[in-house]
Structures are given as C-alpha cells and as structure tokens.
Design a protein around this motif. Structure first.
Motif, PDB file in Angstrom:
ATOM      1  N   LEU A 144      -3.431  12.082  -0.967  1.00 25.82           N
ATOM      2  CA  LEU A 144      -3.666  10.756  -0.383  1.00 25.82           C
ATOM      3  C   LEU A 144      -2.664   9.749  -0.947  1.00 25.82           C
ATOM      4  N   ILE A 145      -2.449   9.780  -2.253  1.00 24.71           N
ATOM      5  CA  ILE A 145      -1.506   8.860  -2.896  1.00 24.71           C
ATOM      6  C   ILE A 145      -0.074   9.181  -2.462  1.00 24.71           C
ATOM      7  N   THR A 146       0.263  10.465  -2.410  1.00 21.97           N
ATOM      8  CA  THR A 146       1.609  10.869  -1.998  1.00 21.97           C
ATOM      9  C   THR A 146       1.927  10.381  -0.587  1.00 21.97           C
ATOM     10  N   ARG A 147       0.981  10.551   0.321  1.00 19.86           N
ATOM     11  CA  ARG A 147       1.186  10.119   1.709  1.00 19.86           C
ATOM     12  C   ARG A 147       1.263   8.595   1.800  1.00 19.86           C
ATOM     13  N   SER A 148       0.426   7.903   1.031  1.00 17.75           N
ATOM     14  CA  SER A 148       0.451   6.438   1.024  1.00 17.75           C
ATOM     15  C   SER A 148       1.813   5.932   0.554  1.00 17.75           C
ATOM     16  N   LEU A 149       2.321   6.531  -0.510  1.00 15.45           N
ATOM     17  CA  LEU A 149       3.633   6.142  -1.037  1.00 15.45           C
ATOM     18  C   LEU A 149       4.722   6.368   0.011  1.00 15.45           C
ATOM     19  N   GLU A 150       4.676   7.505   0.654  1.00 12.89           N
ATOM     20  CA  GLU A 150       5.663   7.850   1.685  1.00 12.89           C
ATOM     21  C   GLU A 150       5.693   6.794   2.791  1.00 12.89           C
ATOM     22  N   LEU A 151       4.515   6.398   3.236  1.00 17.69           N
ATOM     23  CA  LEU A 151       4.429   5.394   4.302  1.00 17.69           C
ATOM     24  C   LEU A 151       4.934   4.037   3.842  1.00 17.69           C
ATOM     25  N   ILE A 152       4.556   3.636   2.644  1.00 18.20           N
ATOM     26  CA  ILE A 152       4.980   2.333   2.120  1.00 18.20           C
ATOM     27  C   ILE A 152       6.497   2.281   1.988  1.00 18.20           C
ATOM     28  N   TYR A 196       0.193   2.501  -7.294  1.00 19.79           N
ATOM     29  CA  TYR A 196       1.049   1.489  -7.923  1.00 19.79           C
ATOM     30  C   TYR A 196       1.913   2.121  -9.010  1.00 19.79           C
ATOM     31  N   GLN A 197       1.345   3.051  -9.756  1.00 21.56           N
ATOM     32  CA  GLN A 197       2.130   3.742 -10.775  1.00 21.56           C
ATOM     33  C   GLN A 197       3.256   4.548 -10.130  1.00 21.56           C
ATOM     34  N   ALA A 198       2.975   5.139  -8.981  1.00 25.57           N
ATOM     35  CA  ALA A 198       4.001   5.907  -8.265  1.00 25.57           C
ATOM     36  C   ALA A 198       5.108   4.993  -7.736  1.00 25.57           C
TER      37      ALA A 198
END
Length: 241
Positions: free
Chosen positions: A14-22, A50-52
């Motif tokens: 979920l975090i990986t995909r969120s980062l990709e989109l942002i 946020y850390q990512a």
C-alpha cells in the motif's frame, strides 16, 4: 471525476503504491505548473509513506506542503500531525522553511486560526474569497466511523461550503480542517486506508445509497482524480476498478 480503487495485498505494498502515485503526480505538476502542492494526512498509516518520500532525491524547493487537518495542539505536542510529518519527512530533507505551510494552532481560538490558515492559503494561491484553489494532491485517511480529515459524522463542519478551512470537533476537542468543497477542488485526492476495522465504513462509503452526513467520506467527490488505495484487510470485500 475519475474514480479508481486499488486493493493492495498488505500495508507495505500500500505504501509502495502510494509513493509511486505521488511521485508521478509530482513530476506531472512540476512539468505543468513549476511546483507541486500536497496536503498531508495525520494518523499512523501515512507515517511510513512520509519516511519513504524523505528517502527520495526530489526538487525540494518546488514542493509545498500543507495539512488537510490538524489537532488544536502545539506543533511540539505528541498528537500534532505537523510534528509527525516533520519527524518522519520534512526535518530529513532540505525543503525550504517557507515551503512548509503549517496549520496555525497557537491563537487560543480555533475560529481565528481557521481564518488565518484560509488567508495563508489564499495568499499562496493568489485566489479570491469564494474561490477554491486546486492542490495537486490531497492525502486522506479514513476512520472506522468514515470520517476523513476532521470532518466527523453529523458535525457542523460538514455543512460549511463557503470556506476553505473550518473548525472540526471530536469529543469537544477542536481541530482545524479543510472543508469538503476545498478537498473536492483538488487535481487528485488519495485515500490511503488500512485495517479490517475500516470494512463496515467502507461498505457504506461505496454503497449506491447512504447518508453522507453519517459517512462523511462519501462527500469527497473531487473535480480531478479520486484514488482509493486500500490494503486487503480493509478492502478485501470491494471490487477494484
């Protein structure tokens, strides 16, 4: 409005995909407008995101950070959304201080602080009173009561449609929050939701018919893109699309 739902296997994905989109939205905004504006969510789910972001090599001088809502506490308080975001991300990167548009919480009067934050945002976007400027990305979480930002079920904040910022209340504790029309003006709104405790609320939010004031996340219908990014625990019963 373009609505997209993705259910990821776990919170890490979920975090990986969120980062990709942002990062994609950031590149797009800087190419088109020369800057990227993002409003952050509080709570535990976005902290690893946020850390990512902090680990990326980004044009920090072109990134402007806002908050979709904030508890009415000092920026040093343990419950402060600003404190969490600074510790996880903003203090770790060379972002110019003037690019961090923190929510005022030290006026002793939430109404005064809400008006001040609205004025700050209008000045930044050079928008007139009555206009709803468009942020590039607004990140949102959702509570198990279907609240988002500090728009809680059956509260006065849900009826504020002529302002960017208003006062939200939970258990008599004041918060400063974006109004839903301001959220809906965004180019992209991203819900990031994790946990099986969110399933009952999500069922109502995605139902064809339900009470918007009982399930405030239903009010989020942006002019741009709406992304629902869920982990399997939260969204396993919904059909991606």
């Amino acid at each position: 409005m373009t609505k997209k739902l993705e259910v990821l296997p776990n919170q890490a994905d979920l975090i990986t995909r969120s980062l990709e989109l942002i990062l994609a939205k950031l590149d797009e905004a800087i190419q088109q407008r020369g800057r990227f504006t993002i409003a952050l969510a509080g709570g535990g789910t976005p902290k690893p995101l946020y850390q990512a972001i902090a680990s990326q090599n980004l044009p920090w001088d072109k990134i402007h950070v806002f908050w979709g809502d904030e508890r009415y506490v000092s920026p040093q308080h343990a419950d402060s959304n600003e404190k969490m975001a600074r510790e996880a991300w903003l203090n770790q990167v060379p972002i110019p201080p003037q690019n961090i548009h923190a929510t005022p919480t030290l006026d002793g009067n939430p109404e005064v602080s809400a008006a001040k934050y609205q004025q700050d945002i209008q000045q930044f976007f050079q928008s007139q009173s009555g206009d709803f400027p468009a942020l590039d990305v607004i990140l949102l979480g959702m509570g198990d009561d279907a609240h988002t930002a500090s728009l809680f079920p059956h509260t006065k904040a849900l009826k504020v449609t002529d302002k960017l910022i208003t006062v939200g209340n939970k258990d008599e504790n004041s918060r400063i929050t974006f109004t839903y029309p301001f959220i809906n003006a965004a180019h992209c709104v991203m819900f990031i939701v994790a946990g099986a405790n969110k399933r009952p609320a999500l069922a109502q939010v995605f139902a064809p018919e339900a009470d918007n004031f009982a399930y405030p996340s239903r009010l989020i219908q942006p002019q741009g893109e709406l992304w629902w990014l869920l982990d399997a625990a939260a969204g396993g019963e919904l059909q991606p699309g």
